[in-house]
Every structure is written in structure tokens, then in C-alpha cells.
Design an enzyme around this catalytic site. Structure first.
Site, PDB file in Angstrom:
ATOM      1  N   ASP A  44     -11.929  33.723  -5.288  1.00 33.89           N
ATOM      2  CA  ASP A  44     -12.218  33.640  -6.716  1.00 33.89           C
ATOM      3  C   ASP A  44     -12.299  32.200  -7.211  1.00 33.89           C
ATOM      4  O   ASP A  44     -13.081  31.882  -8.109  1.00 33.89           O
ATOM      5  CB  ASP A  44     -11.141  34.390  -7.502  1.00 33.89           C
ATOM      6  CG  ASP A  44     -11.317  35.899  -7.423  1.00 33.89           C
ATOM      7  OD1 ASP A  44     -12.376  36.344  -6.951  1.00 33.89           O
ATOM      8  OD2 ASP A  44     -10.396  36.624  -7.830  1.00 33.89           O
ATOM      9  N   ALA A 152     -12.817  39.381 -17.736  1.00 36.46           N
ATOM     10  CA  ALA A 152     -12.943  39.044 -16.315  1.00 36.46           C
ATOM     11  C   ALA A 152     -11.698  38.343 -15.795  1.00 36.46           C
ATOM     12  O   ALA A 152     -11.336  38.478 -14.618  1.00 36.46           O
ATOM     13  CB  ALA A 152     -14.168  38.167 -16.089  1.00 36.46           C
ATOM     14  N   THR A 155      -7.208  40.099 -15.147  1.00 36.33           N
ATOM     15  CA  THR A 155      -6.462  40.540 -13.962  1.00 36.33           C
ATOM     16  C   THR A 155      -5.914  39.367 -13.162  1.00 36.33           C
ATOM     17  O   THR A 155      -5.356  39.580 -12.082  1.00 36.33           O
ATOM     18  CB  THR A 155      -7.364  41.393 -13.046  1.00 36.33           C
ATOM     19  OG1 THR A 155      -8.494  40.612 -12.665  1.00 36.33           O
ATOM     20  CG2 THR A 155      -7.830  42.656 -13.757  1.00 36.33           C
ATOM     21  N   SER A 160      -0.365  38.542 -14.260  1.00 38.84           N
ATOM     22  CA  SER A 160       0.906  38.073 -13.701  1.00 38.84           C
ATOM     23  C   SER A 160       1.934  37.836 -14.797  1.00 38.84           C
ATOM     24  O   SER A 160       3.138  37.954 -14.554  1.00 38.84           O
ATOM     25  CB  SER A 160       0.688  36.780 -12.909  1.00 38.84           C
ATOM     26  OG  SER A 160      -0.172  37.003 -11.819  1.00 38.84           O
TER      27      SER A 160
END
Length: 255
Positions: A44, A152, A155, A160
Site C-alpha cells: 500500500d 479508502a 481501514t 488501528s
């Protein structure tokens, strides 16, 4: 239909470089400025860097996982890539625009496709005031920091910090505190994507705060304003069975 020109962009890992070599041998070498589709190899972090790199010359991006985190990535497979791309589902992404003023009053701007985060710089907790569309909504939040996340990015760091997962087409943003001390029970907010959010830092000398938009950090800020920049759009491509909306939905039912 003609085959699209593909540019392969690899992350720094050995696995990503080896994937790039195999794909260019199979499908050829195209410069990214001349390509129709960018195929990003890595995790990512790699695809986020490419998204920032192509803001002024946007092209569809198809990521393949060759890194440690791959929520925005598809599975890696060297075979039949043109067919996968022709069947890929498109997700349109808009970034957040962060405008941060430092202790000298100088304004700096940065874009974030995942999140804008404000974090304490020392052992002292941060003290923040929160204004939504010019209205004071929280006069004082004592915390380690706060996150404003896109769907986007919901997550990623936001999740967290126990923030909500946002469906991609919901038209909302997540505002999530990090280790809130006071008010202790405040768990954040879900805001319309058109909202303008302003954070004002109190006791800046004693409690300095930094502001980060994806990879860009500005230290010792006095106030930060965040809005969605709807004038910028990037297209991410996903295999139909693993498209971003499905992943966000699936993530909400993970144990």
C-alpha cells in the site's frame, strides 16, 4: 479493442523488483508518462507514493501485491494481465487537502489519499479545539492526536485507532481521536465529505503538535484546516472479486 500500454512501477523490495522484471519481459517496457495504465508492484505504501506522483497526470492504477500490506492491491499473477485489466472494476478516489500553519504563521499545503493526522511531538498530551464548517464543536480535546480519514484510508491508521470503517460511496469522512484523555468518552465523529474541519492547537510551546498528510509532515503547527479536494480524482482498478468496496465491506465482519 487495442491492448492498453502498461507501465510497471515497482517498490523497493526484492520481490517487487523481480516481479517487474518478469512482467516487462512478458509485456514490454513503456514509460509511465506514455502508458494507458500503471501497474504498481509492492504494498500500500508503494501505491500511495505512485498516486501522489501522478496527481498532475492521472492514469488508472492497478496494484499487485508484492509487499507487506496490500489492502489497495490485487493478487500478483503474471499471466493474462490484459484480460484482468479489461474486466477490472473502477474506484474513484479523492484526496484530502491539508492546509497547516506553522508557529510563524506560514501556511503549507499537502494532499492525503489515506488520512491527515495530528500528533503530539513531546511527552505532553496535545490540546486541540475542533471546528466544523466554522462552528466550534469541541472546545478542548486532550489526546495523543487525531485522525481525519477518507473511506479508502479508513481501514489503515484510522482502524488501528478504533475508528469506523467507511463504505467507499458513502460520502463521509472519519474523525477519530488517538488515546483521548478528555473528554474520555468521545469516540470521534462521521462527517459529510464536504465538511471543512479546522483544528486549533492550544498551549503550543508546552504541547507542540505535528500534522501529517500521508507522507508529508509539518511540525509545530498552530492550526490545521482539512477539506476534501473534489477537483482531483484518481482511478484505482480492482479484480471484480476483490474490488475496494467489497474489501471495505468484508473488513467490517472480520473477527
Amino acid at each position: 479493442m487495442s491492448t492498453p500500454k502498461l507501465a510497471f512501477i515497482a517498490g523497493d523490495s526484492v520481490e517487487a523488483k523481480e516481479a517487474e522484471a518478469a512482467l516487462t519481459q512478458r509485456y514490454g517496457v513503456v514509460d509511465w508518462q506514455s502508458a494507458d495504465i500503471l501497474v504498481v508492484l509492492g504494498g500500500d505504501g508503494t501505491i500511495l507514493r505512485v498516486m501522489h506522483r501522478v496527481i498532475n497526470d492521472p492514469k488508472p492504477i492497478f496494484g499487485m501485491h508484492c509487499g507487506t500490506v496490500g489492502f489497495l492491491m490485487n493478487r500478483f499473477d503474471i499471466d493474462d494481465l490484459p484480460r484482468r485489466l479489461s474486466h477490472a472494476k473502477r474506484s474513484i478516489i479523492h484526496p484530502l487537502l491539508m492546509r497547516a500553519r506553522d508557529r510563524n504563521g506560514r501556511e503549507e499545503r499537502a494532499l492525503a489519499f489515506n488520512e491527515v493526522s495530528l500528533l503530539r511531538q513531546t511527552a505532553q498530551a496535545a490540546k486541540l479545539g475542533i471546528y466544523i464548517d466554522g462552528i466550534e464543536r469541541l472546545p478542548e480535546l486532550i489526546c495523543d492526536g487525531i485522525i481525519m480519514a477518507t473511506p479508502a484510508g479508513s481501514t489503515a491508521y484510522n482502524l488501528s485507532a478504533h475508528g469506523p470503517i467507511l463504505p467507499l460511496g458513502a460520502g463521509v469522512l472519519a474523525l477519530t481521536p488517538i488515546s483521548a484523555f478528555r473528554p474520555r468518552r468521545w469516540r470521534g465523529a462521521i462527517l459529510p465529505h464536504r465538511a471543512e474541519v479546522r483544528f486549533v492547537i492550544s498551549e503550543r510551546d508546552k504541547r507542540p503538535v505535528s500534522a501529517t498528510a500521508d507522507f508529508r509532515e509539518i511540525r509545530d503547527v498552530r492550526d490545521v484546516t482539512v477539506t476534501e479536494d473534489s477537483g482531483i480524482s484518481l482511478t484505482l482498478l480492482f479484480d471484480p472479486e476483490h474490488h475496494l468496496e467489497e474489501r471495505i465491506l468484508r473488513e467490517q465482519f472480520q473477527a
